[in-house]
Design an enzyme around this catalytic site. Structure first.
Site, PDB file in Angstrom:
ATOM      1  CB  ILE A 177     -50.065   4.491 -32.210  1.00  0.00           C
ATOM      2  CG1 ILE A 177     -49.377   5.382 -33.254  1.00  0.00           C
ATOM      3  CG2 ILE A 177     -51.463   4.087 -32.646  1.00  0.00           C
ATOM      4  CD1 ILE A 177     -49.056   4.658 -34.543  1.00  0.00           C
ATOM      5  CE1 TYR A 223     -58.836 -11.597 -35.167  1.00  0.00           C
ATOM      6  CE2 TYR A 223     -57.025 -10.074 -34.821  1.00  0.00           C
ATOM      7  CZ  TYR A 223     -58.055 -10.849 -34.329  1.00  0.00           C
ATOM      8  OH  TYR A 223     -58.284 -10.882 -32.970  1.00  0.00           O
TER       9      TYR A 223
HETATM   10  C1  VAH Z   1     -62.793  -9.797 -34.244  1.00  0.00           C
HETATM   11  N1  VAH Z   1     -63.304  -9.201 -31.945  1.00  0.00           N
HETATM   12  O1  VAH Z   1     -64.010  -9.792 -34.443  1.00  0.00           O
HETATM   13  C2  VAH Z   1     -62.307  -9.872 -32.803  1.00  0.00           C
HETATM   14  C3  VAH Z   1     -62.169 -11.313 -32.338  1.00  0.00           C
HETATM   15  C4  VAH Z   1     -63.116 -13.642 -32.420  1.00  0.00           C
HETATM   16  C5  VAH Z   1     -63.252 -12.225 -32.866  1.00  0.00           C
HETATM   17  O2  VAH Z   1     -60.895 -11.789 -32.591  1.00  0.00           O
HETATM   18  O3  VAH Z   1     -61.973  -9.723 -35.150  1.00  0.00           O
END
Ligand code: VAH
Length: 319
Positions: free
Chosen positions: A37, A144
């Site tokens: 994007i 996440y």
């Molecule tokens: C984060 N760099 O810090 C990513 C990763 C395990 C960490 O998934 O969110």
């Protein structure tokens, strides 16, 4: 040259830039269509075809798949742990809707393979934190991590329901010099090298004894391509593979840097990311990846530190 046409979605992120360049070396520049994007990353300019594409636009993605006769998709677009906590609902939407759109295109167009990265962020504070097993208690505490575990379950479902060859691995913190980190909790391990070279000092947003699983980007890129090129019969899980190289703390990476820059000083000022890191594993059991498709890491902390400082000196014109 292998007869594949690869679409990379999120090609301008920390992983995307390096994976695009690596795949272009393997498959040929014109066989790898890079999209994001954002505007094209400077390191990608001139290295092959680039289109602007919103990972949430399934229609535009489908049209590009048809126009370019795509056979594989690497979907790298995502909001990471720290950024994600600032807008949980938007993070869920971006991370999940983009993935479901790509999985549907994969089934509809009978794509050969799809790659979708997961993360050790799927684990939470109730997970055994040392040598975290491939299968264990999984109760992520960031949106996440929730999106990554839900995504793994969807990948497994699309494989078992429609035979889609979708593959994934749980990246640890990734450290790179070519491309910038993308708003994660492990970003300190990139920033520290840059600040050590520029200012000989760094204020770390994690405490000095925060052990986290980490990996040099060279290993992550090679491992990703090896996973994708492994024959299907070697892939024993359609969740994501645990994959690991090393674990270290800010104190240990500081010592490794001070071997090269003795005057380097660090201070600690933990912020909200400390609570995220405290819920993650300290080390990962990746025996399944090593047994199933031959994963092997090549960089440890000292070798990575030497290469990071050497490459960053040139990139920052400090040599
Ligand atoms: C984060 N760099 O810090 C990513 C990763 C395990 C960490 O998934 O969110």
């Amino acid at each position: 040259m292998k007869n594949e046409k690869i679409l990379i979605i999120g090609a301008c992120g920390q992983i995307g830039v390096e994976l695009t360049l690596a795949l272009r070396k393997v498959y040929g520049s014109d066989q790898v269509i890079a999209t994001d994007i954002r505007n094209e990353h400077p390191l990608l300019k001139g290295s092959g075809p680039y289109y602007s594409l919103n990972a949430l636009d399934a229609v535009a993605t489908y049209e590009l798949v048809k126009k370019e006769s795509i056979t594989q998709i690497y979907l790298l677009a995502a909001l990471l742990s720290a950024t994600g906590e600032k807008d949980p609902k938007r993070t869920w939407d971006i991370n999940m809707e983009s993935m479901l759109g790509v999985l549907d295109i994969g089934v509809q167009e009978k794509l050969n393979k799809i790659y979708w990265p997961s993360s050790i962020a799927v684990f939470g504070p109730t997970t055994p934190r040392d040598h975290t097993p491939q299968q264990t208690i999984v109760e992520p505490r960031t949106v996440y991590g929730i999106s990554k575990y839900a995504g793994e379950l969807w990948c497994q479902y699309y494989h078992q329901r429609w035979g889609l060859d979708v593959r994934s691995m749980r990246y640890p913190g990734l450290i790179s010099w070519k491309s910038e980190p993308g708003g994660g909790t492990t970003d300190y391990a990139v920033e520290i090298y840059i600040e050590a070279l520029k200012k000989s000092k760094y204020t770390c947003f994690l405490s000095e004894s925060t052990y986290l699983p980490m990996m040099y980007m060279d290993d992550a890129i090679r491992g990703t391509i090896e996973l994708m090129e492994a024959s299907a019969d070697k892939i024993k899980t359609r969740m994501a593979y645990n994959i690991s190289a090393m674990s270290f703390s800010p104190r240990e990476i500081t010592s490794a840097i001070q071997y090269h820059i003795p005057e380097f000083k660090i201070e600690y000022n933990p912020d909200f990311r400390q609570q995220i890191a405290d819920g993650w594993p300290r080390s990962i059991d990746d025996r399944a990846a090593r047994a199933d498709w031959g994963w092997q890491h090549e960089f440890d902390l000292n070798r990575m530190t030497y290469d990071m400082l050497k490459q960053l000196k040139k990139k920052l014109q400090l040599a």
